[in-house]
Design an enzyme around this catalytic site. Structure first.
Site, PDB file in Angstrom:
ATOM      1  N   TYR A  45     -15.212 -10.984  -5.114  1.00 31.86           N
ATOM      2  CA  TYR A  45     -14.211 -11.612  -5.985  1.00 31.86           C
ATOM      3  C   TYR A  45     -14.710 -11.710  -7.426  1.00 31.86           C
ATOM      4  O   TYR A  45     -13.921 -11.669  -8.366  1.00 31.86           O
ATOM      5  CB  TYR A  45     -13.892 -13.030  -5.501  1.00 31.86           C
ATOM      6  CG  TYR A  45     -12.810 -13.133  -4.461  1.00 31.86           C
ATOM      7  CD1 TYR A  45     -12.914 -12.462  -3.250  1.00 31.86           C
ATOM      8  CD2 TYR A  45     -11.688 -13.924  -4.686  1.00 31.86           C
ATOM      9  CE1 TYR A  45     -11.928 -12.584  -2.287  1.00 31.86           C
ATOM     10  CE2 TYR A  45     -10.697 -14.041  -3.727  1.00 31.86           C
ATOM     11  CZ  TYR A  45     -10.822 -13.373  -2.531  1.00 31.86           C
ATOM     12  OH  TYR A  45      -9.842 -13.498  -1.588  1.00 31.86           O
ATOM     13  N   LYS A  68     -21.100  -8.099   7.813  1.00 29.45           N
ATOM     14  CA  LYS A  68     -20.997  -6.668   8.144  1.00 29.45           C
ATOM     15  C   LYS A  68     -22.378  -6.071   7.887  1.00 29.45           C
ATOM     16  O   LYS A  68     -22.552  -5.146   7.079  1.00 29.45           O
ATOM     17  CB  LYS A  68     -19.892  -6.030   7.280  1.00 29.45           C
ATOM     18  CG  LYS A  68     -19.508  -4.622   7.669  1.00 29.45           C
ATOM     19  CD  LYS A  68     -18.709  -4.523   8.952  1.00 29.45           C
ATOM     20  CE  LYS A  68     -18.523  -3.060   9.328  1.00 29.45           C
ATOM     21  NZ  LYS A  68     -17.894  -2.879  10.659  1.00 29.45           N
ATOM     22  N   ASP A 100     -15.492  -7.276  11.922  1.00 27.99           N
ATOM     23  CA  ASP A 100     -14.417  -6.620  12.687  1.00 27.99           C
ATOM     24  C   ASP A 100     -14.343  -7.215  14.095  1.00 27.99           C
ATOM     25  O   ASP A 100     -13.272  -7.513  14.610  1.00 27.99           O
ATOM     26  CB  ASP A 100     -14.590  -5.093  12.699  1.00 27.99           C
ATOM     27  CG  ASP A 100     -16.016  -4.634  12.991  1.00 27.99           C
ATOM     28  OD1 ASP A 100     -16.924  -5.488  13.051  1.00 27.99           O
ATOM     29  OD2 ASP A 100     -16.223  -3.417  13.167  1.00 27.99           O
ATOM     30  N   ASP A 133     -11.639 -15.303   3.360  1.00 23.74           N
ATOM     31  CA  ASP A 133     -10.228 -15.283   2.973  1.00 23.74           C
ATOM     32  C   ASP A 133      -9.404 -14.671   4.099  1.00 23.74           C
ATOM     33  O   ASP A 133      -8.373 -15.219   4.518  1.00 23.74           O
ATOM     34  CB  ASP A 133     -10.080 -14.461   1.685  1.00 23.74           C
ATOM     35  CG  ASP A 133      -8.641 -14.373   1.227  1.00 23.74           C
ATOM     36  OD1 ASP A 133      -7.963 -15.411   1.238  1.00 23.74           O
ATOM     37  OD2 ASP A 133      -8.198 -13.267   0.863  1.00 23.74           O
ATOM     38  N   ASP A 181      -6.789 -16.726   7.179  1.00 22.10           N
ATOM     39  CA  ASP A 181      -5.352 -16.488   7.391  1.00 22.10           C
ATOM     40  C   ASP A 181      -5.111 -16.082   8.848  1.00 22.10           C
ATOM     41  O   ASP A 181      -4.159 -16.538   9.486  1.00 22.10           O
ATOM     42  CB  ASP A 181      -4.841 -15.355   6.485  1.00 22.10           C
ATOM     43  CG  ASP A 181      -4.280 -15.874   5.162  1.00 22.10           C
ATOM     44  OD1 ASP A 181      -4.773 -16.910   4.685  1.00 22.10           O
ATOM     45  OD2 ASP A 181      -3.360 -15.236   4.606  1.00 22.10           O
TER      46      ASP A 181
HETATM   47  C1  IPM Z   1      -6.863 -18.297  -0.850  1.00 23.47           C
HETATM   48  C2  IPM Z   1      -5.985 -17.353  -1.627  1.00 23.47           C
HETATM   49  C3  IPM Z   1      -6.705 -16.962  -2.907  1.00 23.47           C
HETATM   50  C4  IPM Z   1      -7.980 -16.246  -2.505  1.00 23.47           C
HETATM   51  C5  IPM Z   1      -5.880 -16.106  -3.873  1.00 23.47           C
HETATM   52  C6  IPM Z   1      -4.582 -16.787  -4.252  1.00 23.47           C
HETATM   53  C7  IPM Z   1      -6.654 -15.707  -5.091  1.00 23.47           C
HETATM   54  O1  IPM Z   1      -5.644 -16.255  -0.855  1.00 23.47           O
HETATM   55  O2  IPM Z   1      -7.209 -19.367  -1.393  1.00 23.47           O
HETATM   56  O3  IPM Z   1      -7.189 -17.976   0.290  1.00 23.47           O
HETATM   57  O4  IPM Z   1      -7.965 -15.041  -2.238  1.00 23.47           O
HETATM   58  O5  IPM Z   1      -9.020 -16.910  -2.469  1.00 23.47           O
HETATM   59 MG    MG Z   2      -6.249 -16.399   1.162  1.00 23.98          MG
END
Ligand code: IPM
Ligand code: MG
Length: 372
Positions: free
Chosen positions: A142, A189, A221, A245, A249
């Site tokens: 990032y 990884k 993975d 990240d 999710d």
């Molecule tokens: C998160 C989001 C952020 C990230 C984005 C909005 C930059 O997806 O907080 O998980 O990738 O960290």
């Molecule tokens: Mg995110």
């Protein structure tokens, strides 16, 4: 306790869900005799629209002088679909994390009994899942050097980590494991990436100070697969920025809705609390956004200041709302009239009248309660 809280509600559904978290914090302040002061500032697309800057200096200054930050969400499709955009809402969030040194992002993932049937995963596989993801937040790909060739045909993002960056979050992850089930899984990884091999080496060394905690390793993975196949095997997951990240999710599927997942981003001086979901622009101002991630982020804020009874009361209220299906449509197949603010009202009401809840709540579905 007196707390100055900076509120950066941001874009899309950010303001709606953050309002509910504030409502709940105000109820806590009354019940427990605290003073919480809220100061609002702009961030993200709305800040670009007003100041051509996703993180205006005033916003950063307010955050620096506040005790904590409550963050909503950022992002707007007009920037997502324009790869040539020079300023992006996300830059505001990334700069905020970096400037405040918020290197550890903690994302709890829990399978609530009352929601097991809401997940597309098999109930018997996810029941009793309770994971805490420790995602490194201010390093890695990032923030590494970004390059694009003059002809625009080649681009790169550097993934760089130092021993120090790995150590400081590793200590937090091990300490957390000691209060939980004494297990840390490092997700990396290391079969391919040099940076992952450094993570393994440093984390293995840190582990020596925590002899009561078991450390194991998983390639990302495989971890992605294990998370949905057998999530109960995890206690604390420790990982770098981008893997964290992605898998957080993915892990939200276990809970039944991404609208439930809260997070705390902490550093040595500052702390920020934010739902992990995005700005969900299609839902803006429709009253359908789930405020629970934001409300649970407020509970994490209280935990951070060791106001554990207060935080537990919020969590109890949330569990009750889930049980009674006082939830927004992402989780509700029975009632179609429960809006974002009704969920917040219910939780506020529970906090203010914990004794009287059953009476009040039985009327809610009938629309007879005063809070509907
Ligand atoms: C998160 C989001 C952020 C990230 C984005 C909005 C930059 O997806 O907080 O998980 O990738 O960290
Ligand atoms: Mg995110």
């Amino acid at each position: 306790m007196k707390l100055n809280i900076a509120v950066l509600s941001g874009d899309g559904i950010g303001p709606e869900v953050t309002n509910e978290a504030i409502k709940v914090l105000k109820a806590i302040a009354v019940e427990f005799d605290h003073t919480f002061l809220f100061n609002h500032a702009k961030v993200g697309a709305t800040a670009i629209d007003h100041f051509n800057n996703p993180l205006p200096d005033d916003t950063l200054e307010l955050c620096k002088k506040s005790d904590a930050i409550l963050f909503g969400a950022i992002g707007h499709p007009k920037y997502d679909n324009d790869p040539s955009a020079k300023v992006r809402p996300e830059q505001g969030l990334l700069k905020l994390r970096k400037s405040l040194g918020l290197y550890a992002n903690i994302r709890p993932v829990k399978a609530y009994d009352s929601l097991l049937d809401k997940s597309p995963l098999k109930q018997e596989n996810i029941k009793d899942t309770d994971i805490s993801i420790y995602r490194e937040l201010t390093g890695g790909i990032y923030f590494g050097e970004k390059k694009i060739s003059d002809d625009g045909n080649t681009a790169s993002d550097l993934c760089e980590y130092s021993k120090h960056e790995i150590e400081r979050i590793a200590h937090l992850a091990f300490k957390s494991a000691q209060t939980r089930k004494n297990k840390v899984t490092l997700v990396d990884k290391a079969n391919v990436l040099e940076s992952s091999r450094l993570w393994r080496k440093v984390v293995t060394d840190v582990a020596k100070k925590y002899v009561d905690v078991e450390l194991d390793f998983l390639f990302v993975d495989n971890a992605a697969m294990q998370l949905i196949l057998n999530p109960r095997q995890f206690d604390v997951i420790l990982t770098e920025n981008m893997f964290g990240d992605i898998i957080s999710d993915e892990a939200s599927i276990i809970g039944g809705s991404i609208g439930l997942l809260a997070s705390a981003s902490v550093g040595d001086k500052h702390a920020m609390f934010e739902p992990i979901h995005g700005s969900y622009p299609q839902a803006t101002n429709k009253g359908i956004a789930n405020p629970i991630a934001s409300i649970l982020s407020a509970a994490m804020l209280l935990d951070h200041f060791e106001l554990f009874d207060e935080a537990d009361l919020i969590r109890a209220a949330v569990e009750r709302s889930l049980k009674l299906e006082i939830t927004t449509p992402d989780l509700n197949t029975t009632y179609d009239n429960i809006t974002t603010s009704k969920v917040g009202d219910f939780i506020e009401d529970y906090i203010s009248n914990p004794k009287d809840t059953n009476l009040n709540f039985s009327n809610i579905h009938l629309g007879q309660s005063t809070i509907i």
